[in-house]
Write an enzyme that holds these catalytic residues in place. Structure first.
Site, PDB file in Angstrom:
ATOM      1  N   SER A   1      41.794  38.478  39.806  1.00  0.00           N
ATOM      2  CA  SER A   1      42.201  38.825  38.434  1.00  0.00           C
ATOM      3  C   SER A   1      41.893  40.303  38.227  1.00  0.00           C
ATOM      4  O   SER A   1      41.097  40.881  38.980  1.00  0.00           O
ATOM      5  CB  SER A   1      41.372  37.987  37.452  1.00  0.00           C
ATOM      6  OG  SER A   1      41.454  38.499  36.135  1.00  0.00           O
TER       7      SER A   1
ATOM      8  N   TYR B   1      33.331  34.316  34.441  1.00  0.00           N
ATOM      9  CA  TYR B   1      34.649  34.555  35.038  1.00  0.00           C
ATOM     10  C   TYR B   1      34.658  35.902  35.769  1.00  0.00           C
ATOM     11  O   TYR B   1      35.132  36.007  36.908  1.00  0.00           O
ATOM     12  CB  TYR B   1      35.689  34.528  33.920  1.00  0.00           C
ATOM     13  CG  TYR B   1      37.133  34.544  34.361  1.00  0.00           C
ATOM     14  CD1 TYR B   1      37.795  33.364  34.690  1.00  0.00           C
ATOM     15  CD2 TYR B   1      37.853  35.736  34.408  1.00  0.00           C
ATOM     16  CE1 TYR B   1      39.136  33.375  35.058  1.00  0.00           C
ATOM     17  CE2 TYR B   1      39.191  35.755  34.778  1.00  0.00           C
ATOM     18  CZ  TYR B   1      39.834  34.573  35.102  1.00  0.00           C
ATOM     19  OH  TYR B   1      41.164  34.591  35.472  1.00  0.00           O
TER      20      TYR B   1
HETATM   21  P1  NAD Z   1      46.296  27.063  34.603  1.00  0.00           P
HETATM   22  O1  NAD Z   1      45.250  26.495  33.703  1.00  0.00           O
HETATM   23  O2  NAD Z   1      47.722  27.055  34.180  1.00  0.00           O
HETATM   24  O3  NAD Z   1      46.230  26.354  36.024  1.00  0.00           O
HETATM   25  C1  NAD Z   1      45.027  26.102  36.660  1.00  0.00           C
HETATM   26  C2  NAD Z   1      45.272  25.120  37.790  1.00  0.00           C
HETATM   27  O4  NAD Z   1      44.001  24.836  38.406  1.00  0.00           O
HETATM   28  C3  NAD Z   1      45.829  23.780  37.305  1.00  0.00           C
HETATM   29  O5  NAD Z   1      46.704  23.269  38.280  1.00  0.00           O
HETATM   30  C4  NAD Z   1      44.587  22.913  37.199  1.00  0.00           C
HETATM   31  O6  NAD Z   1      44.835  21.523  37.310  1.00  0.00           O
HETATM   32  C5  NAD Z   1      43.806  23.431  38.397  1.00  0.00           C
HETATM   33  N1  NAD Z   1      42.377  23.159  38.342  1.00  0.00           N
HETATM   34  C6  NAD Z   1      41.504  23.418  37.340  1.00  0.00           C
HETATM   35  N2  NAD Z   1      40.286  22.958  37.669  1.00  0.00           N
HETATM   36  C7  NAD Z   1      40.403  22.419  38.906  1.00  0.00           C
HETATM   37  C8  NAD Z   1      39.491  21.781  39.783  1.00  0.00           C
HETATM   38  N3  NAD Z   1      38.209  21.586  39.449  1.00  0.00           N
HETATM   39  N4  NAD Z   1      39.951  21.334  40.962  1.00  0.00           N
HETATM   40  C9  NAD Z   1      41.243  21.478  41.303  1.00  0.00           C
HETATM   41  N5  NAD Z   1      42.153  22.074  40.516  1.00  0.00           N
HETATM   42  C10 NAD Z   1      41.724  22.531  39.330  1.00  0.00           C
HETATM   43  O7  NAD Z   1      45.768  28.534  34.930  1.00  0.00           O
HETATM   44  P2  NAD Z   1      46.509  29.819  35.534  1.00  0.00           P
HETATM   45  O8  NAD Z   1      46.542  30.828  34.456  1.00  0.00           O
HETATM   46  O9  NAD Z   1      47.749  29.455  36.247  1.00  0.00           O
HETATM   47  O10 NAD Z   1      45.403  30.306  36.556  1.00  0.00           O
HETATM   48  C11 NAD Z   1      45.526  30.236  37.962  1.00  0.00           C
HETATM   49  C12 NAD Z   1      44.600  31.249  38.614  1.00  0.00           C
HETATM   50  O11 NAD Z   1      45.005  32.571  38.242  1.00  0.00           O
HETATM   51  C13 NAD Z   1      43.144  31.114  38.165  1.00  0.00           C
HETATM   52  O12 NAD Z   1      42.306  31.356  39.269  1.00  0.00           O
HETATM   53  C14 NAD Z   1      42.999  32.214  37.130  1.00  0.00           C
HETATM   54  O13 NAD Z   1      41.676  32.647  37.011  1.00  0.00           O
HETATM   55  C15 NAD Z   1      43.901  33.273  37.722  1.00  0.00           C
HETATM   56  N6  NAD Z   1      44.362  34.268  36.736  1.00  0.00           N
HETATM   57  C16 NAD Z   1      45.065  33.895  35.619  1.00  0.00           C
HETATM   58  C17 NAD Z   1      45.478  34.874  34.734  1.00  0.00           C
HETATM   59  C18 NAD Z   1      46.257  34.565  33.502  1.00  0.00           C
HETATM   60  O14 NAD Z   1      46.453  35.478  32.684  1.00  0.00           O
HETATM   61  N7  NAD Z   1      46.738  33.355  33.301  1.00  0.00           N
HETATM   62  C19 NAD Z   1      45.181  36.214  34.986  1.00  0.00           C
HETATM   63  C20 NAD Z   1      44.460  36.551  36.117  1.00  0.00           C
HETATM   64  C21 NAD Z   1      44.061  35.563  37.000  1.00  0.00           C
END
Ligand code: NAD
Length: 254
Positions: A136, A149
């Site tokens: 991130s 985080y």
């Molecule tokens: P999201 O909540 O849409 O998806 C998260 C996914 O992880 C889902 O499929 C959920 O079921 C799964 N998950 C959660 N806990 C879990 C566990 N204990 N075991 C297995 N699966 C689990 O979130 P997202 O925004 O798509 O995030 C995905 C990644 O990208 C994360 O690592 C997040 O930190 C990173 N990220 C997101 C953003 C953003 O702005 N959305 C920005 C930077 C980084």
């Protein structure tokens, strides 16, 4: 060149993970899905590839081992590993629930250690591999109220560099991707909280969220992150190693 190979994408039932799984499937890759909630198996299979699913909880090492064993047994191994599963909790450090701290470190950081240590031997043996860690902007800079985080994502960037050095002379590359705001369920919760706290509409809360950090004033999309992942899996990227590649609308340029 990705056709017929297998990708394990953690947390791919939603958001960014699903965007990446779809982009890799479009290249002809078989996909092992993981995560909670509805499983988008049919969406992947519609692209003419195999889709498997393992519901391992990324906070539990024994379940991670079972997922990687499933990829070996059912798909002949994991060629592309995308460590994407992640959660967020927003609170000041002195009010941060210790159970949330532990869960964020386990899911956002430690799970990548387990999947990586289990995937690497097979990748080396088969002579090709890609490990891509969804870090991130918070792997590079901090924001208040996100200590767990930020610690986990900085840790993931550090882990990426260390393993990239250990594999530098092998055909396995290891990199991190650092998105800014992406409008997924994880961020929608923060939009909702802001709309409630500031008594504004959903659209205005989104605008304020972007205006504060992301100069492009546009969300990064799961599709863009999918295409960046495809590039990191390409031959052209075979000497891209240990990088934390931003896709953040200018966030970390400030
Ligand atoms: P999201 O909540 O849409 O998806 C998260 C996914 O992880 C889902 O499929 C959920 O079921 C799964 N998950 C959660 N806990 C879990 C566990 N204990 N075991 C297995 N699966 C689990 O979130 P997202 O925004 O798509 O995030 C995905 C990644 O990208 C994360 O690592 C997040 O930190 C990173 N990220 C997101 C953003 C953003 O702005 N959305 C920005 C930077 C980084």
């Amino acid at each position: 060149m990705l056709k017929g190979k297998t990708a394990v994408v953690t947390g791919s039932t939603s958001g960014i993970g699903l965007g990446i799984a779809l982009a890799l499937a479009r290249q002809g890759m078989n996909i092992v899905l993981n995560g909670f909630g509805e499983v988008p198996r049919a969406q992947i299979e519609a692209l003419g590839v195999r889709a498997g699913y393992h519901g391992a909880d990324m906070s539990r090492p024994a379940e991670i081992e079972a997922m990687m064993a499933y990829a070996d047994a059912e798909f002949g191994g994991c060629d592309v590993l995308v460590n994407n599963a992640g959660i967020q909790h927003v609170a000041a450090v002195e009010e941060f629930p210790t159970e949330r701290w532990d869960a964020i470190i386990a899911i956002n950081l430690t799970s990548a250690f387990h999947t990586t240590r289990l995937a690497l031997p097979g990748m080396k043996q088969r002579g090709w591999g890609r490990i891509i860690n969804l870090a991130s902007v918070h792997g590079l800079v901090a924001s208040a109220q996100k200590s767990a985080y930020v610690a986990a994502k900085h840790g993931l960037v550090g882990f990426t560099k260390a393993v990239a050095l250990e594999t530098a002379t092998t055909p396995v590359t290891v990199n991190a991707i650092c998105p800014g705001w992406v409008l997924t369920p994880l961020v929608q919760k923060q939009v909702d909280a802001r709309a409630a706290a500031e008594n504004v509409s959903n659209d205005e809360a989104k605008r304020r969220l972007l205006a504060e950090k992301q100069p492009s004033l546009q969300f990064t999309t799961p599709e863009q992150l999918g295409e960046l992942t495809v590039f990191l899996c390409s031959d052209a990227a075979s000497n891209v190693r240990g990088q934390a590649w931003s896709l953040d609308g200018g966030w970390t340029a400030q």
